[in-house]
Scaffold this active site. Structure first.
Site, mmCIF file in Angstrom:
data_model
loop_
_atom_site.group_PDB
_atom_site.id
_atom_site.type_symbol
_atom_site.label_atom_id
_atom_site.label_comp_id
_atom_site.label_asym_id
_atom_site.label_seq_id
_atom_site.Cartn_x
_atom_site.Cartn_y
_atom_site.Cartn_z
ATOM 1 N N ASP A 34 0.835 -1.202 0.000
ATOM 2 C CA ASP A 34 0.000 0.000 0.000
ATOM 3 C C ASP A 34 0.865 1.244 0.000
ATOM 4 O OD1 ASP A 34 -2.783 -1.030 0.228
ATOM 5 O OD2 ASP A 34 -1.974 -1.965 2.042
ATOM 6 N N MET A 36 0.931 5.098 0.167
ATOM 7 C CA MET A 36 0.052 6.208 0.571
ATOM 8 C C MET A 36 0.888 7.469 0.727
ATOM 9 S SD MET A 36 -2.313 4.443 3.466
ATOM 10 C CE MET A 36 -2.774 2.703 3.418
ATOM 11 N N HIS A 65 -0.652 -1.103 -4.626
ATOM 12 C CA HIS A 65 -1.911 -0.359 -4.543
ATOM 13 C C HIS A 65 -1.554 1.101 -4.254
ATOM 14 C CE1 HIS A 65 -5.898 0.248 -2.077
ATOM 15 N NE2 HIS A 65 -5.887 0.947 -3.192
ATOM 16 N N MET A 136 -12.743 -1.402 -3.140
ATOM 17 C CA MET A 136 -12.384 -1.198 -1.736
ATOM 18 C C MET A 136 -13.582 -1.517 -0.851
ATOM 19 S SD MET A 136 -9.229 -0.306 -1.594
ATOM 20 C CE MET A 136 -9.165 0.095 0.151
HETATM 21 C C1 DX5 Z 1 -6.302 0.157 3.277
HETATM 22 C C2 DX5 Z 1 -5.359 -0.689 2.469
HETATM 23 C C3 DX5 Z 1 -5.448 -2.141 2.740
HETATM 24 C C4 DX5 Z 1 -5.163 -2.519 4.162
HETATM 25 C C5 DX5 Z 1 -6.154 -3.578 4.501
HETATM 26 O O1 DX5 Z 1 -6.464 1.380 2.687
HETATM 27 O O2 DX5 Z 1 -5.579 -0.506 1.092
HETATM 28 O O3 DX5 Z 1 -4.664 -2.901 1.838
HETATM 29 O O4 DX5 Z 1 -3.870 -3.027 4.386
HETATM 30 O O5 DX5 Z 1 -6.025 -3.889 5.844
HETATM 31 P P1 DX5 Z 1 -7.062 -4.828 6.576
HETATM 32 O O6 DX5 Z 1 -7.036 -6.152 5.870
HETATM 33 O O7 DX5 Z 1 -6.530 -4.896 7.959
HETATM 34 O O8 DX5 Z 1 -8.407 -4.183 6.499
HETATM 35 ZN ZN ZN Z 2 -4.557 -1.908 -0.255
#
Ligand code: DX5
Ligand code: ZN
Length: 231
Positions: A34, A36, A65, A136
Site C-alpha cells: 500500500d 500512501m 496499490h 475497496m
Molecule cells: C487500506 C489498504 C489495505 C489494508 C487492509 O487502505 O488498502 O490494503 O492493508 O487492511 P485490513 O485487511 O486490515 O483491512
Molecule cells: Zn490496499
C-alpha cells in the site's frame, strides 16, 4: 486463475518487511504493498525506493496499490521497477486510460481501484483496459477497519459486468477481509483477496493465508471438499 490471496504488509513490521514477506511466500499468491502519500489518503507509508528494494527480496510478485494524489505521474515507474500489478485509484487519476496503458506497456498487470462510494457503472467501458478491478471494502487509508457490507451489491454488479463482456479480469477486494467476511466476498464474485490484519495479526501468518484461501475456495466450489478436489 481461481482464488488468490494477497497479504497486505501494511499490517506487517515495517522494520522487517522482507522477513514478513518471506513468512507468507509459500502460501500467498501476491504480496500487497500500500503506497500512501498523505494527500489522497491521510496516511503516509512508503514509495518507489522501498518497493524497488522489496522487489529484490520477494519471491512472490508484488501487487502495488497506489493511494496517491498523482498516479498518472508515478504509476508507470512502479511497473517499470518490476511490480507484477499496479493499481491506480479512479478518484485520483486524471488520465486513467493513458496511465493504465502505460502500466501494461511496462509489463505489469493494470488495475483500477474504486473507493466504497464510487459506482462501477461509469467504468464499464474501461473494463477492457484492465487486468484487475479493485473494489475497496473500507475507506482507503488504514488497516484494521471494519468491512463495509454496503459494497457487496457492487461486487455482484461488477462480476455481472465482467461476465457479460466475457473478460479475463480479476476482481479484487481490499479492506476488512477476514475469516468472518471472505465468504461473503467470494460469494458475491471476488476472486483476489487482500488481507492485512487478518494475516499479520495472526500468530501464524502463512496458516492464516491458507485458511482464508480454503474458505474462499469452499464458497465458490462447495461441491469439492477441501483436499479432495480433482486438481
Ligand atoms: C487500506 C489498504 C489495505 C489494508 C487492509 O487502505 O488498502 O490494503 O492493508 O487492511 P485490513 O485487511 O486490515 O483491512
Ligand atoms: Zn490496499
Amino acid at each position: 486463475m481461481g482464488i488468490q490471496i494477497s497479504p497486505s504488509i501494511l499490517s506487517a513490521d515495517f522494520a522487517h518487511l522482507a522477513r514478513d514477506i518471506e513468512a507468507v511466500s509459500d502460501a500467498a499468491d501476491w504480496v500487497h504493498v500500500d503506497v500512501m502519500d498523505n494527500h489522497f489518503v491521510p496516511n503516509l507509508t512508503l514509495g518507489l525506493p522501498i518497493v524497488e528494494s522489496l522487489l529484490k527480496h520477494s519471491s512472490i510478485p508484488i501487487d502495488c496499490h497506489l493511494m496517491i494524489a498523482d498516479p498518472d505521474r508515478w504509476a508507470p515507474a512502479y511497473a517499470e521497477a518490476g511490480a507484477g500489478s499496479v493499481t491506480i485509484h479512479a478518484e485520483a487519476a486524471k488520465a486513467p486510460i493513458r496511465t493504465l496503458r502505460m502500466i501494461r506497456a511496462a509489463g505489469a498487470r493494470a488495475s483500477l481501484a474504486l473507493s466504497p462510494a464510487t459506482p462501477v457503472e461509469p467504468y464499464e467501458d474501461l473494463l477492457g483496459e484492465l487486468d484487475m478491478l479493485l473494489l475497496m471494502t473500507v475507506e482507503p487509508g488504514f488497516g484494521g477497519q471494519k468491512f463495509l457490507d454496503v459494497v457487496l451489491p457492487k461486487i455482484r454488479r461488477a462480476r455481472e459486468l465482467i461476465k457479460g463482456r466475457d473478460l479475463d479480469l480479476w476482481l479484487q477486494v481490499d479492506g476488512g477481509v477476514s475469516a468472518e467476511t471472505i465468504e461473503r466476498c467470494a460469494e458475491a464474485g471476488a476472486d483476489v483477496f487482500v488481507a492485512g490484519s487478518a494475516v499479520y495479526g495472526a500468530e501464524d501468518p502463512a496458516e492464516a493465508v491458507r485458511n482464508l484461501k480454503a474458505l474462499a475456495e469452499k464458497t465458490v466450489r462447495p461441491e469439492r471438499p477441501i483436499g479432495f478436489g480433482r486438481g
